[in-house]
Design an enzyme around this catalytic site. Structure first.
Site, PDB file in Angstrom:
ATOM      1  N   HIS A   1       0.839  -1.209   0.000  1.00 47.76           N
ATOM      2  CA  HIS A   1       0.000   0.000   0.000  1.00 47.76           C
ATOM      3  C   HIS A   1       0.872   1.257   0.000  1.00 47.76           C
ATOM      4  O   HIS A   1       0.678   2.158  -0.831  1.00 47.76           O
ATOM      5  CB  HIS A   1      -0.911  -0.015   1.229  1.00 47.76           C
ATOM      6  N   GLU A   2       1.826   1.308   0.931  1.00 46.71           N
ATOM      7  CA  GLU A   2       2.667   2.503   1.021  1.00 46.71           C
ATOM      8  C   GLU A   2       3.577   2.640  -0.202  1.00 46.71           C
ATOM      9  O   GLU A   2       3.831   3.750  -0.672  1.00 46.71           O
ATOM     10  CB  GLU A   2       3.494   2.480   2.307  1.00 46.71           C
TER      11      GLU A   2
ATOM     12  N   HIS B   1       1.710   4.403  -2.838  1.00 49.10           N
ATOM     13  CA  HIS B   1       1.791   5.869  -2.736  1.00 49.10           C
ATOM     14  C   HIS B   1       3.120   6.366  -3.309  1.00 49.10           C
ATOM     15  O   HIS B   1       3.179   7.399  -3.986  1.00 49.10           O
ATOM     16  CB  HIS B   1       1.691   6.309  -1.271  1.00 49.10           C
TER      17      HIS B   1
ATOM     18  N   GLU C   1      -6.306   7.684  -1.441  1.00 52.28           N
ATOM     19  CA  GLU C   1      -6.019   6.304  -1.026  1.00 52.28           C
ATOM     20  C   GLU C   1      -6.368   5.285  -2.113  1.00 52.28           C
ATOM     21  O   GLU C   1      -5.916   4.138  -2.058  1.00 52.28           O
ATOM     22  CB  GLU C   1      -6.783   5.962   0.255  1.00 52.28           C
TER      23      GLU C   1
ATOM     24  N   TYR D   1     -10.912   6.752   3.485  1.00 53.72           N
ATOM     25  CA  TYR D   1     -10.370   5.389   3.435  1.00 53.72           C
ATOM     26  C   TYR D   1     -11.432   4.401   2.960  1.00 53.72           C
ATOM     27  O   TYR D   1     -11.121   3.415   2.291  1.00 53.72           O
ATOM     28  CB  TYR D   1      -9.837   4.968   4.807  1.00 53.72           C
TER      29      TYR D   1
END
Length: 721
Positions: free
Chosen positions: A483-484, A487, A512, A656
């Site tokens: 997930h990170e 980004h 997100e 989210y």
């Protein structure tokens, strides 16, 4: 990952991390003076008659571009530096920068010129038009629609105080050092390598270990500690850490409400949501309320099954008399884990053996290479000296643990340079305590039409390697890392003219979605297989350590990649206790809206915030807290650790959940049938990720999907369609 010579000489050096406490503050003052000079020059040279985008907005946008190259890193030190002096100076610098930002955003002389430029209705390219409109709206939202006088002055004072609160609140979280002393017997069930890594006690604490609230220690304890009293102590301690943040949180809520009412909004939520995709609080409340209604029956059903497992577990251990019919907050991670082990053969410890951090990262980068047409080249050893502007490789990182990659387009994408990726993955004192992506330097097009390349950092807190085991990731940590990193990729591949719209600089209820969509690759059998590698194959030393730990040393070495049976056990659990997980997210989202939607300012001032947080948790998540033991709802202060609501997600945490609508739609429509479709991956890169916030986010979705997004895939994924 490649090491070809054609990828060895980036056209732009990486940033340096050689600041001192003195230089951080001096550099900040220099940047502020330069920006103030740009604004003063515009005010001096332009008039309402001559004002245009080129004479007013463009010089400020170019100054913003240059500011980002240094300012982001100046503020970054407080999240990662081991030097408390540097962290303090970074905090001081951020306060100076924020104060200047408030001063700039309330310059009426500049606003009048921006207003005149907007009214000229010039023909501009779409991104410049968007910049002009956003600038104009920003001045109004920063108080310049309020007549000059006491009200506007009060608004400015509020903005300054809110900035101070935000910086202090996060600093308190970063530097939190709480914990509890336990004997090894107290921690029965907690993985041995976790207990072995804890600080040993001396003197009156001889024979005990110090358990902190850092994630690599907190979560394994809540998941595996058999002693319910220990889990309760740890849970309650974590809910009551950083109590100095309690009054700061309350003050922020009250001041936000006052500021919104000065601007003419009914509450802070109406102010914040106006420029997001949802547009109105009513839209958000309807979405959250509908989801709550749909999830509640499933949550009660899931809790009933977990309660039965708790009862059986206590009986099996001869503790049946201790069962009181309750299912507590500190029970949930433990019995959720036990259910996965018992009913789905999910052995988290064995699974983690297949996700050594270093090889898992390599596997993830390979997925992004194949999907998006990228090449990652690690910058290590002598190559750091070669790319460093100072000639010293240690100057391009802020800590020896940090990894650096230069990122490039592959041949099919033109072999051009993309930017720098940093990975800072292990906990240490004073470091940001969660998992996040930080932009270090934005990308943009400079005055000469030349591309300035971005640098981005993943800051996480995974367990450290030991001589006997590398850092091993649980599957949920693999998802977090993916997930990170999503980004980070968004930050790297963005191609915008202005840094204002670079990368993840989108509205909060969309930002997100790209990362959430990429989480799906962590639930795809072929990708799990490609990510996995048993740690005994990482090195001879780890192989020997594994053999020593295996029963009698006679067990045969496990397969190198994860067996299908283990992969299937992971996939089968994706939606187990999903309703309870999403009800927890709903609790955060509804609490956020509740405290920011006060019916009057008086109601906000009188709000019992801790009680509201805990009462909503009980009502929404259904899990019991100390309130059922007669302790009332003031037993904990979870909001004091809720950095999101102070750090930019205020009246926006719903994003989210709402972003999942978009992420599910994109994945099921485009990638579900073939997740590694490189053609679609590159289309996604160019259509969604490259745009950043340079156009309306709904338009970005329509461009990619060929239609407006639908909730169908989201509700189907949750089993609620």
């Amino acid at each position: 990952m490649a090491s070809s010579s054609k990828y060895s000489k980036p056209p732009q050096p990486p940033p340096c991390f050689t600041a001192t406490p003195k230089s951080l503050v001096e550099d900040t003052k220099r940047l502020i003076e330069r920006s103030r000079g740009v604004q003063d020059g515009i005010a001096k040279d332009a008039t309402s008659d001559t004002a245009s985008f080129a004479s007013v907005n463009l010089p400020m946008a170019r100054d913003d571009n240059k500011m980002g190259i240094e300012a982001h890193i100046i503020g970054f030190y407080q999240a990662v530096s081991t030097d408390s002096g540097l962290r303090d100076a970074s905090t001081e610098a951020e306060k100076l920068m924020d104060d200047f930002g408030i001063e700039s955003s309330m310059r009426e002389d500049i606003f009048k010129l921006v207003d005149a430029a907007l009214n000229k209705n010039e023909t501009l390219d779409p991104e410049s038009r968007r910049l002009l409109e956003k600038d104009h709206k920003s001045y109004i939202r920063n108080g310049l629609g309020v007549p000059a006088g006491a009200k506007r002055d009060r608004f400015k004072d509020i903005k300054k105080r809110l900035s101070e609160i935000g910086i202090t609140f996060q600093k308190n979280l970063n530097e939190e050092k709480g914990g509890l002393w336990f004997t090894p017997k107290d921690l029965e069930g907690v993985p041995e390598d976790v207990v072995a890594s804890l600080k040993k006690g001396e003197g009156e604490n001889e024979g005990k270990v110090w358990l902190t609230y850092k994630y690599p220690e907190l979560f394994p304890t809540l998941k595996y500690a058999k002693n319910a009293d220990v889990r309760k102590k740890v849970y309650m301690g974590n809910e009551n850490k950083c109590n100095q943040n309690i009054p700061l949180f309350r003050e922020a809520i009250v001041l936000r409400d006052e500021a919104a009412r000065i601007l003419g909004y009914p509450n802070h939520a109406a102010f914040r949501i106006e420029d997001k995709m949802a547009k109105t609080p009513e839209t958000v409340d309807t979405f959250l309320g509908d989801l709550r209604e749909r999830l509640a029956p499933g949550g009660l059903d899931e809790m009933g099954k977990l309660q039965k497992i708790k009862q059986e577990d206590l009986k099996r251990r001869g503790l049946e008399k201790s069962y009181d019919g309750h299912y507590f907050l500190w029970d949930h991670r433990f019995y959720d884990t036990l259910m996965l082990e018992q009913d789905f053969s999910l052995d988290q410890q064995t699974i983690a053996e297949y996700f050594p951090l270093s090889s898992t990262i390599r596997g993830m980068l390979k997925i992004f290479e194949d999907l998006f047409g990228l090449v990652f080249v690690e910058v290590a050893g002598a190559s750091r000296d070669q790319v460093s502007p100072t000639g010293k490789g240690e100057d391009i990182v802020w800590h020896p643990d940090v990894q650096v990659f230069s990122v490039w387009d592959d041949e099919g994408e033109g072999s051009g340079f993309v930017g720098y990726l940093y990975l800072d993955l292990h906990p240490r004192d004073g470091k940001y305590g969660h998992a996040a992506n930080f932009n270090l330097q934005p990308g943009y097009i400079d005055e000469g039409g030349k591309r300035r390349y971005p640098a981005t950092a993943l800051v996480c807190n995974f367990s450290k390697p030991t001589p006997k085991k590398p850092s091993l990731l649980k599957h949920d940590e693999v998802v977090t890392l993916f997930h990170e990193l999503g980004h980070g990729i968004h930050d790297l591949v963005s191609r915008t003219t202005y840094s204002r719209f670079h990368g993840t600089s989108t509205v909060r209820d969309f930002v997100e979605a790209p990362s959430q969509m990429l989480e799906n690759w962590c639930w795809t059998p072929t990708q799990l297989k490609s990510l996995s590698k048993h740690y005994s194959y990482v090195s001879d030393a780890y192989k020997s350590a594994w053999q020593e730990s295996a029963s009698n040393g006679s067990a045969s070495q496990p397969p190198e990649t994860m067996p299908d049976s283990l992969i299937n056990s992971i996939i089968s659990t994706r939606h187990v206790n999903d309703a309870l997980f999403n009800l927890r997210q709903l609790h955060f989202g509804i609490f956020d809206m509740t405290i920011h939607e006060g019916s009057s300012h008086d109601a906000v001032e009188k709000m019992q915030i801790s009680e509201t947080f805990n009462r909503l948790r009980k009502e929404i998540s259904k899990l019991d807290g100390p309130e059922v033991l007669g302790e009332g709802y003031g037993w904990g202060h979870g909001q004091a650790t809720f950095g999101h609501l102070i750090g930019g997600y205020d009246a926006g945490y719903y994003g989210y959940l709402s972003s999942q609508v978009y992420s599910a739609d994109m994945f099921y429509t485009v990638f579900k049938a073939d997740p590694m479709n490189g053609k679609e991956g590159r289309r996604y890169r160019h259509t969604v990720l490259e745009r950043g916030g340079s156009q309306d986010e709904m338009q970005t979705l329509v461009d990619f999907l060929g239609r407006k997004p639908s909730t169908e895939a989201f509700y189907r994924e949750l089993g609620l369609s």
